[in-house]
Design a protein around this motif. Sequence first.
Motif, short mmCIF file in Angstrom:
data_model
loop_
_atom_site.label_atom_id
_atom_site.label_comp_id
_atom_site.label_asym_id
_atom_site.label_seq_id
_atom_site.Cartn_x
_atom_site.Cartn_y
_atom_site.Cartn_z
N GLU A 247 -32.06 34.70 -9.79
CA GLU A 247 -30.67 34.92 -10.49
C GLU A 247 -29.46 34.86 -9.32
N ARG A 248 -29.82 35.40 -8.28
CA ARG A 248 -28.64 35.29 -7.24
C ARG A 248 -28.98 33.86 -6.46
N ALA A 249 -29.88 33.12 -6.59
CA ALA A 249 -29.85 31.97 -6.10
C ALA A 249 -29.01 30.90 -7.06
N ALA A 250 -29.13 31.20 -8.36
CA ALA A 250 -28.03 30.60 -9.07
C ALA A 250 -26.90 30.68 -8.62
N THR A 251 -26.04 31.59 -8.59
CA THR A 251 -24.78 31.98 -8.09
C THR A 251 -24.60 31.25 -6.65
N VAL A 252 -25.69 31.56 -5.92
CA VAL A 252 -25.36 31.20 -4.28
C VAL A 252 -25.20 29.53 -4.54
N LEU A 253 -25.94 28.94 -5.34
CA LEU A 253 -26.17 27.17 -5.20
C LEU A 253 -24.97 26.87 -5.95
N LYS A 254 -24.47 27.58 -7.11
CA LYS A 254 -23.23 27.26 -7.95
C LYS A 254 -21.98 27.22 -6.96
N ASP A 255 -21.87 28.16 -6.30
CA ASP A 255 -20.72 28.44 -5.48
C ASP A 255 -20.79 27.59 -4.17
N ALA A 256 -21.90 26.91 -4.01
CA ALA A 256 -22.17 25.88 -2.81
C ALA A 256 -21.66 24.40 -3.36
N GLU A 259 -25.38 21.31 -8.92
CA GLU A 259 -25.22 21.50 -10.30
C GLU A 259 -26.47 21.98 -10.64
N ILE A 260 -26.67 23.18 -11.54
CA ILE A 260 -27.96 23.78 -11.98
C ILE A 260 -28.19 23.09 -13.42
N ARG A 261 -28.98 22.19 -13.49
CA ARG A 261 -29.22 21.54 -14.94
C ARG A 261 -30.03 22.64 -15.94
N ALA A 262 -30.84 23.41 -15.44
CA ALA A 262 -31.54 24.19 -16.31
C ALA A 262 -32.14 25.47 -15.75
N ARG A 263 -32.41 26.27 -16.42
CA ARG A 263 -33.18 27.49 -16.06
C ARG A 263 -34.30 27.84 -16.80
N SER A 264 -35.62 28.08 -16.19
CA SER A 264 -36.63 28.60 -16.89
C SER A 264 -37.60 29.40 -16.18
N LEU A 268 -35.24 27.13 -11.25
CA LEU A 268 -34.11 26.19 -11.24
C LEU A 268 -33.98 24.94 -11.07
N GLU A 269 -33.65 23.95 -12.14
CA GLU A 269 -33.58 22.54 -11.76
C GLU A 269 -32.24 22.24 -11.31
N ILE A 270 -32.31 21.45 -10.21
CA ILE A 270 -31.08 21.36 -9.50
C ILE A 270 -30.72 19.95 -9.44
N ALA A 271 -29.49 19.47 -9.65
CA ALA A 271 -29.42 18.21 -9.53
C ALA A 271 -29.23 17.66 -7.93
N ALA A 272 -30.06 16.70 -7.42
CA ALA A 272 -30.33 16.49 -6.11
C ALA A 272 -30.67 15.15 -5.71
N GLY A 275 -34.68 13.19 -1.24
CA GLY A 275 -34.58 13.21 0.37
C GLY A 275 -33.61 14.22 0.87
N ARG A 276 -32.76 14.87 0.00
CA ARG A 276 -31.79 15.84 0.40
C ARG A 276 -32.08 17.21 -0.09
N GLU A 277 -33.28 17.31 -0.66
CA GLU A 277 -33.56 18.58 -1.12
C GLU A 277 -33.55 19.77 -0.16
N TRP A 278 -33.60 19.42 1.01
CA TRP A 278 -33.83 20.35 2.20
C TRP A 278 -32.39 21.25 1.96
N GLU A 279 -31.40 20.44 1.69
CA GLU A 279 -30.00 21.02 1.84
C GLU A 279 -29.91 22.30 0.89
N ILE A 280 -30.80 22.18 -0.23
CA ILE A 280 -30.76 23.49 -1.19
C ILE A 280 -31.20 24.69 -0.39
N SER A 281 -32.67 24.53 0.35
CA SER A 281 -33.06 25.62 1.21
C SER A 281 -32.21 26.29 2.20
#
Length: 317
Positions: A247-256, A259-264, A268-272, A275-281
């Motif tokens: 829940e908090r991750a969704a807020t943090v990533l949206k603020d950063a 794009e959050i495509r889906a939650r299940s 969280l499914e994030i548009a990425a 090779g740049r997935e590490w930036e999410i972490s």
Amino acid sequence: MTNIVPASLDGTALAVSISVLTKRFGRVTAVDGVSLDVPAGGVFGLLGPNGSGKTTLLSLVSGFIRPTDGTLTLFGRDGPAGQAQALHNVGALIERPIFWPYLNCRDNLKCLQGVYGSDGGDAEIEDLLDAVNLGGDAARRKFRACSTGMKQRLGIAATLLGDPSLLILDEPTNGLDPVGIVEVRDLIRSLAADGRRTVILASHLLNEVEQVCDRVAILRRGKLLYCGPVADMGAPASALVRTTDDERAATVLKDAGWEIRARSADGLEIAAIPGREWEISRDLAHAGVYVSQLRPASTSLEAGFMEVTGEGQQASA
């Protein structure tokens, strides 16, 4: 027969070129202003639900019916005379194969060899029976005693009489069991493997098109929605992330700016970009949220199909 094979604007050789093709049956418009090019060589898929206009479009290309409007070019030949000449180099199996029920597989092909004017003789018949795995005892089985899979494979063999450069197959795996489906799919791939033959395959099965075809056109209610490489129909690249606090991750990533495509339940499914997935972490770690799983999300033709046709929006509305 020598074919004049035209090229598209990018230089690709074309087997079929269709421009604003329309077919009406009374008040019903079965094909509505379709324009598309089918490159020479490989397997081209026509994808759409039942009633989308696939069979009508294939019947137009095969010369079984005439268009109400628009133009159709086969191997660079257009107009009634040109198409009549070009159709000698086309083999078509529309809907289901029809043969003489009291004749065996070999004799059915021999009769059709005469009907089609093929001069390949017995050698052609035996080669085709072997190619569709109907040699030996199967060749002597009467058509009425053949399984559905055998009938479909015999139908494909019939389209190959005279060694045409273009094959048109309408739902060739319909009614087959899983083994028969695999056999027919493998056969279709092999028919276009050397690049000298073009196969147009109509199907309502997404996984069939994804496994067999190089390019795909999507029809819905007679209209063309998409035409291009199958690989380009997959959902855009994304990553699936699970964290200590989604829940908090969704807020943090949206603020950063992600794009959050889906939650299940899977995360969280994030548009990425791959090779740049590490930036999410990195962004999550800076906010004190830690990743328990991060991997590329799988893409599929189904996701692309839902996006193109708008089915996903309808389902969630």
